[in-house]
Design a protein around this motif. Structure first.
Motif, PDB file in Angstrom:
ATOM      1  N   ALA A 245       0.866  -1.179   0.000  1.00 55.62           N
ATOM      2  CA  ALA A 245       0.000   0.000   0.000  1.00 55.62           C
ATOM      3  C   ALA A 245       0.900   1.226   0.000  1.00 55.62           C
ATOM      4  O   ALA A 245       2.071   1.145   0.380  1.00 55.62           O
ATOM      5  CB  ALA A 245      -0.918   0.002   1.229  1.00 55.62           C
ATOM      6  N   ARG A 246       0.367   2.364  -0.429  1.00 52.30           N
ATOM      7  CA  ARG A 246       1.176   3.571  -0.482  1.00 52.30           C
ATOM      8  C   ARG A 246       1.646   3.938   0.927  1.00 52.30           C
ATOM      9  O   ARG A 246       0.839   4.056   1.856  1.00 52.30           O
ATOM     10  CB  ARG A 246       0.379   4.730  -1.077  1.00 52.30           C
ATOM     11  CG  ARG A 246       1.173   6.047  -1.142  1.00 52.30           C
ATOM     12  CD  ARG A 246       0.435   7.120  -1.906  1.00 52.30           C
ATOM     13  NE  ARG A 246       1.107   8.408  -1.817  1.00 52.30           N
ATOM     14  CZ  ARG A 246       2.186   8.741  -2.511  1.00 52.30           C
ATOM     15  NH1 ARG A 246       2.717   7.863  -3.348  1.00 52.30           N
ATOM     16  NH2 ARG A 246       2.729   9.939  -2.378  1.00 52.30           N
ATOM     17  N   PRO A 247       2.967   4.130   1.122  1.00 53.91           N
ATOM     18  CA  PRO A 247       3.467   4.477   2.460  1.00 53.91           C
ATOM     19  C   PRO A 247       3.051   5.882   2.878  1.00 53.91           C
ATOM     20  O   PRO A 247       2.779   6.747   2.042  1.00 53.91           O
ATOM     21  CB  PRO A 247       4.984   4.379   2.301  1.00 53.91           C
ATOM     22  CG  PRO A 247       5.235   4.581   0.844  1.00 53.91           C
ATOM     23  CD  PRO A 247       4.047   3.989   0.141  1.00 53.91           C
ATOM     24  N   VAL A 248       3.007   6.085   4.194  1.00 60.53           N
ATOM     25  CA  VAL A 248       2.597   7.369   4.756  1.00 60.53           C
ATOM     26  C   VAL A 248       3.767   7.935   5.570  1.00 60.53           C
ATOM     27  O   VAL A 248       4.202   7.308   6.531  1.00 60.53           O
ATOM     28  CB  VAL A 248       1.362   7.208   5.664  1.00 60.53           C
ATOM     29  CG1 VAL A 248       0.919   8.560   6.200  1.00 60.53           C
ATOM     30  CG2 VAL A 248       0.232   6.528   4.916  1.00 60.53           C
ATOM     31  N   PRO A 249       4.302   9.113   5.197  1.00 59.84           N
ATOM     32  CA  PRO A 249       5.418   9.692   5.961  1.00 59.84           C
ATOM     33  C   PRO A 249       4.928  10.278   7.283  1.00 59.84           C
ATOM     34  O   PRO A 249       4.104  11.187   7.294  1.00 59.84           O
ATOM     35  CB  PRO A 249       5.956  10.784   5.027  1.00 59.84           C
ATOM     36  CG  PRO A 249       4.811  11.150   4.153  1.00 59.84           C
ATOM     37  CD  PRO A 249       3.957   9.928   4.015  1.00 59.84           C
ATOM     38  N   ARG A 250       5.447   9.750   8.407  1.00 57.29           N
ATOM     39  CA  ARG A 250       4.969  10.188   9.718  1.00 57.29           C
ATOM     40  C   ARG A 250       6.089  10.623  10.658  1.00 57.29           C
ATOM     41  O   ARG A 250       5.814  11.001  11.793  1.00 57.29           O
ATOM     42  CB  ARG A 250       4.186   9.061  10.398  1.00 57.29           C
ATOM     43  CG  ARG A 250       2.899   8.689   9.702  1.00 57.29           C
ATOM     44  CD  ARG A 250       1.825   9.734   9.885  1.00 57.29           C
ATOM     45  NE  ARG A 250       0.550   9.318   9.336  1.00 57.29           N
ATOM     46  CZ  ARG A 250      -0.537  10.076   9.296  1.00 57.29           C
ATOM     47  NH1 ARG A 250      -0.482  11.302   9.770  1.00 57.29           N
ATOM     48  NH2 ARG A 250      -1.657   9.622   8.777  1.00 57.29           N
ATOM     49  N   LEU A 251       7.339  10.575  10.220  1.00 54.93           N
ATOM     50  CA  LEU A 251       8.431  11.000  11.090  1.00 54.93           C
ATOM     51  C   LEU A 251       8.565  12.521  10.980  1.00 54.93           C
ATOM     52  O   LEU A 251       9.518  13.057  10.428  1.00 54.93           O
ATOM     53  CB  LEU A 251       9.743  10.313  10.707  1.00 54.93           C
ATOM     54  CG  LEU A 251      10.799  10.346  11.812  1.00 54.93           C
ATOM     55  CD1 LEU A 251      10.430   9.383  12.933  1.00 54.93           C
ATOM     56  CD2 LEU A 251      12.163  10.009  11.243  1.00 54.93           C
ATOM     57  N   THR A 252       7.584  13.219  11.539  1.00 52.08           N
ATOM     58  CA  THR A 252       7.439  14.653  11.306  1.00 52.08           C
ATOM     59  C   THR A 252       7.546  15.496  12.575  1.00 52.08           C
ATOM     60  O   THR A 252       7.292  16.691  12.541  1.00 52.08           O
ATOM     61  CB  THR A 252       6.075  14.925  10.651  1.00 52.08           C
ATOM     62  OG1 THR A 252       5.038  14.372  11.481  1.00 52.08           O
ATOM     63  CG2 THR A 252       5.993  14.284   9.274  1.00 52.08           C
ATOM     64  N   LYS A 253       7.951  14.884  13.689  1.00 52.17           N
ATOM     65  CA  LYS A 253       7.994  15.603  14.956  1.00 52.17           C
ATOM     66  C   LYS A 253       9.430  15.743  15.453  1.00 52.17           C
ATOM     67  O   LYS A 253      10.274  14.886  15.192  1.00 52.17           O
ATOM     68  CB  LYS A 253       7.164  14.870  16.009  1.00 52.17           C
ATOM     69  CG  LYS A 253       5.699  14.693  15.646  1.00 52.17           C
ATOM     70  CD  LYS A 253       4.976  13.882  16.708  1.00 52.17           C
ATOM     71  CE  LYS A 253       3.534  13.624  16.324  1.00 52.17           C
ATOM     72  NZ  LYS A 253       2.838  12.779  17.324  1.00 52.17           N
ATOM     73  N   ALA A 254       9.672  16.822  16.210  1.00 45.15           N
ATOM     74  CA  ALA A 254      10.991  17.019  16.819  1.00 45.15           C
ATOM     75  C   ALA A 254      11.116  16.218  18.108  1.00 45.15           C
ATOM     76  O   ALA A 254      12.233  15.917  18.541  1.00 45.15           O
ATOM     77  CB  ALA A 254      11.227  18.503  17.099  1.00 45.15           C
TER      78      ALA A 254
END
Length: 198
Positions: free
Chosen positions: A128-137
């Motif tokens: 399935a299309r991956p979802v970028p979630r590493l978006t936090k400091a």
């Protein structure tokens, strides 16, 4: 649920981890004085592009299904799309392992599941299309769940019920587990492994 067979909170030390040659990983103190495992320096790039900083537990070789979870923090600014944290699975040597690249963007090399072999690396097809979630400091939880009978690998960030990446990895080698980064400074304050007891 699978039973917990290994856990590390790095309160006292980071003994038992084997690091990639040339990279530097060390026990350090966090902001509140808590123990953390810090990947402070990437190693040199080899004959082909592959992660340059990782540490593995050679005493944890998994022949069955498992869930690997780490609480980690990437120090690279959230404005940098390619920032990353890795989980390593099926490690049998420095040029023989799989890694899950959790990132803040999707590309041919970011937010992917890769197999590393002596002659190069191969991206495994996404189910399935991956979802970028590493978006936090701040700290984030990264987790992989591998079902040995089906070969299905599901990858999660934080407490999401929906995986950010899914792929089939039939015949994953019964290798070690690890943590790391492609080339970023990363802190890890806990690692938990749940696995079938054989």
């Amino acid at each position: 649920d699978l039973p917990v067979v290994f856990s590390a909170d790095f309160a006292m030390d980071a003994m038992g981890w084997t690091t990639r040659e040339g990279s530097v990983c060390q026990h350090a103190a966090g902001e509140r004085g808590e123990g953390i495992f810090r990947l402070t320096k990437s190693g040199p790039m080899g004959a082909f592009r592959a992660p340059t900083a990782w540490a593995v537990r050679g005493d944890q070789k998994l022949a069955g299904s498992f869930v690997l979870t780490a609480r980690a923090r990437c120090h690279t600014a959230v404005t940098v799309p390619g920032r990353d944290i890795l989980l390593v699975i099926g490690w049998t040597g420095p040029l023989a392992y799989h890694y899950i690249h959790f990132s803040a963007e999707n590309s041919a090399t970011h937010n992917v599941i890769m197999r590393v072999e002596p002659d190069g690396r191969t991206m495994l097809p996404h189910a399935a299309r991956p979802v970028p979630r590493l978006t936090k400091a701040e700290w984030q939880s990264v987790r992989v769940w591998y079902d040995r009978p089906s070969g299905l690998l599901r990858c999660y960030v934080d407490d999401m019920g929906v995986p950010v990446m899914v792929a089939r990895v039939p015949g994953l080698p019964a290798g070690a587990i690890g943590i790391g980064s492609f080339d970023d400074l990363v802190d890890v304050d806990s690692v938990t492994l749940q696995a079938e007891i054989r």
